[in-house]
Design an enzyme around this catalytic site. Structure first.
Site, PDB file in Angstrom:
ATOM      1  N   ASP A  99       0.868  -1.171   0.000  1.00 28.82           N
ATOM      2  CA  ASP A  99       0.000   0.000   0.000  1.00 28.82           C
ATOM      3  C   ASP A  99       0.914   1.235   0.000  1.00 28.82           C
ATOM      4  OD1 ASP A  99      -2.133   1.661  -0.112  1.00 28.82           O
ATOM      5  OD2 ASP A  99      -3.221   0.770   1.558  1.00 28.82           O
TER       6      ASP A  99
HETATM    7  C1  BGC Z   1      -4.953   3.282  -0.161  1.00 34.20           C
HETATM    8  C2  BGC Z   1      -5.067   2.241  -1.243  1.00 34.20           C
HETATM    9  C3  BGC Z   1      -4.920   2.911  -2.593  1.00 34.20           C
HETATM   10  C4  BGC Z   1      -3.593   3.602  -2.627  1.00 34.20           C
HETATM   11  C5  BGC Z   1      -3.284   4.252  -3.960  1.00 34.20           C
HETATM   12  C6  BGC Z   1      -3.723   4.128  -0.308  1.00 34.20           C
HETATM   13  O1  BGC Z   1      -3.710   5.214   0.552  1.00 34.20           O
HETATM   14  O2  BGC Z   1      -4.973   2.644   1.094  1.00 34.20           O
HETATM   15  O3  BGC Z   1      -6.283   1.556  -1.143  1.00 34.20           O
HETATM   16  O4  BGC Z   1      -5.054   1.967  -3.606  1.00 34.20           O
HETATM   17  O5  BGC Z   1      -3.563   4.588  -1.643  1.00 34.20           O
HETATM   18  O6  BGC Z   1      -4.044   5.361  -4.175  1.00 34.20           O
END
Ligand code: BGC
Length: 746
Positions: free
Chosen positions: A286
């Protein structure tokens, strides 16, 4: 020089096409890997967010210049958040035409419930219990996203959650592992189709692995401390279902699970997902979750975090800058074995080959297709269809709904009714602001009534997507007087209340889940002067609306319904569409009951009892406001003739469902079981089957289910799936509460 590389590369690529005809994707990946340096392999494991105006001049200094050079030197495998064909093409050119091996980038984006055209938020879609519609909605989202150059979405989020305070419940399928698993499959298949190399499909991501939805106290990013039985039986099944449906990528998560940050968790990633489950796609971290292991107190610094994440099986580093800076040294020092780098790079390249990016890195870059796809009729019709199917009728005393199409004076009240932005929900970065059809606009189709709009009390001012919070008005109740006056002069009031779209989503947990601001005060004031109130809720999570349930005759849960919001709400309110949604998450009477969920354990002290010593609160009921699976319709349904039979170890169940009303309608027939005695205690009810049926007025339909070992067993605390003989209750009904019950012995 650049030209020379391009010519060489073209030569290499055409060679590859000649010789590649009989080669499998795995052979092609191996051939390519053999040509790559360690740095280039690590480069595949590095992902950046869009960092400069791609169609403008090249960045001249700072980190943007460094990243730019990284792409040109093959040290980037993927970019996220690049928008539109022009930008994608330019960025792809840097990788394909300027790097040594010309390996194409894979372009990721959070296409959560649409790209430009927004379908309802995922929690809402889940309320449809309509797998075909959900799959179609993901298919349309993929089509639109792919037309803008993207080939990878960070969806579906398959995190189960029992805590409505958690902001990201809007992004999931609710509280149930069975429903969540079926929806996970539908979404994966919808995004990916049956041919990943088609220019209309994109790779999906099952996220966030794992237990992100079990954040303590519903606070985003918080610790998850979860027992094995819950982990295996509640949290993991939708992830396993996504693997079985062929999902090509996984995302790990920010949280720690039982003391180990998921990003560094060897058990979850290497042993379970890639080992036991045989997942052969790749895992992306993540955003910054590798570096966050330092804050977790699990890694000493960025280098240590890289070591832990790479060894645990996190294949791609989203925005930690950790792999690109440290992995090569870690390999040289013997702390990360090069075979692990090879494995990660192989997995990433495999998905790129499957997407067809090596055949044509620009296959998603067609400007004509982009402009004819974005927001076209197919997209809008799909979004409207999904929005109607997502709505849940929570109350309809004396059949106040549907409203007549003419002859009435209707007051629409509430700031959200006139809002074209909030209904798009939180994850809608590809959509332009203010592109939803508002409720006021939707009602204009029904011109046989005299409709007036009054904002009433102000709910919010600011609506910045990255603001700390929506600036909810808690003091100024000056709009209430006018709203009351308009309500008094009208036959019916359609009161639109709830949360702004940015009040749920990432980082948007709430400690109180009632109606925000002064909306409750306005509701109570309006009820004093007009009893014919239809409450339309627009929100991204279950709300505690006990007072409304006790006093307001009709309540429609519309969620954040997306681009076609107002049209969908109007069609339901005026009866052109008969609602059939069912709640995918329990609605509490009060936030104090949270976490509250239908598939709880019985405990050794179930109630109610006439002595005090049983599992309950002394100042609050255990009962929810609306249970999981609940939802009304303009039709009414009656269940009878439940029959069960055991044939060759399978349980055949059938039930008759009658539409006892004069309106054709749809009903979600739900089947629950209770395994009465087991070596690991089982919940009081578990959903194990459902079918959405369409039944004409006055007619009956027989609905049948077959339960096999797949539904009748469970995971023990060693993660082994077992089916134990004994007595099972079989319950069938229109929600998790109601039901005909039979008992069988296996
Ligand atoms: C989120 C993810 C997301 C990623 C990219 C993160 O802050 O938890 O679910 O896909 O950002 O935007």
């Amino acid at each position: 020089m650049i030209r020379l590389y391009s010519i060489l590369l073209l030569g290499l690529m055409s060679c590859a096409t000649v010789t590649s005809q009989n080669k499998t994707v795995d052979d092609k990946v191996d051939d390519l890997l053999a040509k790559m340096t360690l740095e280039e392999k690590i480069g595949q494991m590095n992902q950046y967010s869009s960092f400069f105006d791609v169609t403008g001049p090249a960045p001249k200094e700072g980190s943007a210049k460094e990243r730019y050079e990284h792409i040109r030197s093959g040290r980037v495998g993927s970019v996220l958040n690049v928008r539109g064909v022009k930008e994608v093409r330019k960025m792809q050119e840097l990788a394909v035409e300027e790097s040594r091996l010309g390996i194409p980038l894979i372009f990721g984006y959070d296409v959560i419930h649409g790209y430009s055209t927004q379908a309802p938020i995922p929690l809402a879609e889940s309320a449809s219990w309509d797998l075909e519609a959900i799959q179609n909605s993901a298919r349309l989202a993929a089509k639109e996203a792919a037309a803008t150059g993207l080939n990878w979405t960070f969806a579906p989020m398959v995190d189960i959650s029992r805590d409505a305070r958690w902001g990201r419940v809007m992004e999931g399928a609710g509280e149930d592992p069975y429903l969540g698993s079926r929806i996970a499959e539908a979404r994966v298949i919808g995004f990916q189709g049956d041919d990943l190399s088609s220019p209309e499909t994109i790779a999906a991501t099952a996220k966030h692995f794992a237990a992100y939805g079990f954040a303590e106290s519903g606070k985003d990013y918080n610790t998850a401390d979860v027992g094995l039985s819950t982990l295996y039986n509640v949290i993991l099944p939708p992830f396993k279902a996504a693997v079985d449906a062929g999902v090509r990528t996984f995302m790990n998560s920010f949280n720690e699970l039982n003391g180990v940050p998921a990003t560094g968790d060897v058990f979850l990633q290497r042993e379970l997902l890639k080992g036991e489950w045989g997942f052969n796609g790749f895992i992306v971290s993540d955003w910054g979750s590798i570096i966050e292991m330092v804050d977790h107190g699990y890694a000493a610094d960025a280098k240590h975090a890289s070591e832990l994440a790479a060894n645990a099986g996190s294949d791609m580093d989203m925005e930690s800058n950790a792999y690109v800076n440290h992995l090569a040294a870690l390999v040289a020092e013997g702390k990360v074995d090069e075979t692990k780098i090879n494995d990660a790079a192989r997995r990433i390249l495999k998905v790129k080959f499957e997407l067809g990016l090596f055949d044509d890195p620009y296959k998603y870059c067609d400007e004509a297709r982009e402009s004819s796809t974005l927001g076209n009729t197919e997209q809008k019709e799909g979004a409207l269809d999904m929005a109607k199917k997502s709505m849940v009728l929570l109350k309809n005393q004396d059949n106040l709904l549907p409203l007549p199409k003419s002859g009435k004076k209707i007051a629409i009240i509430g700031q959200l009714a006139n809002d074209k932005n909030s209904p798009l929900g939180n994850w809608r970065m590809g959509a332009s602001d203010n592109t939803a059809v508002s409720v006021v606009e939707g009602f204009a189709q029904y011109s046989g009534n005299k409709v007036v709009y009054e904002q009433g009390v102000k709910l919010f001012d600011g609506q910045e997507i990255f603001a700390m919070h929506i600036d909810v008005n808690e003091d100024d109740n000056s709009g209430i007087e006018e709203a009351v006056k308009v309500a008094q002069e009208s036959d019916v009031v359609v009161l639109v209340v709830g949360e702004h779209g940015y009040m749920s989503g990432e980082g948007r947990s709430r400690a109180n889940i009632g109606l925000p601001g002064l909306q409750q005060e306005m509701l109570e004031a309006i009820m004093e002067v007009n009893n014919n109130v239809v409450l339309v809720l627009m929100n991204g999570r279950p709300l505690a609306i006990n007072w409304a349930d006790q006093h307001v005759p009709a309540i429609l849960e519309a969620w954040q319904p997306g681009t076609m919001s107002g049209d969908a709400i109007a069609q339901v309110v005026f009866g052109d569409y008969n609602p059939s949604g069912k709640l995918p998450m329990t609605f509490p009477k009060d936030v104090a009951q949270v976490p509250i969920y239908y598939n709880h354990k019985n405990t050794g002290r179930p109630g109610p009892k006439d002595v005090v010593f049983w599992s309950h609160y002394s100042d609050m009921t255990n009962e929810p406001l609306y249970p999981f699976g609940y939802g009304l319709s303009y039709s009414s349904f009656e269940y009878s003739d439940l029959s069960t039979a055991t044939v060759d170890g399978k349980v055949k169940v059938s039930v008759t469902v009658k539409n006892t009303s004069s309106v054709d309608g749809e009903e979600v027939v739900q089947l629950y079981i209770r395994d009465k005695v087991a070596s690991v205690t089982r919940p009081v009810k578990e959903l194990k089957g459902f079918e959405k049926v369409s039944i004409k007025a006055g007619e009956s339909q027989q609905v049948s289910f077959t339960l096999t070992d797949k539904e009748l067993g469970f995971y023990n605390n060693k993660g082994v799936y077992i089916v134990e003989p004994g007595e099972f209750d079989i319950m069938v009904g229109g929600s998790s509460a109601a039901g005909l019950t039979d008992t069988i012995t296996l």
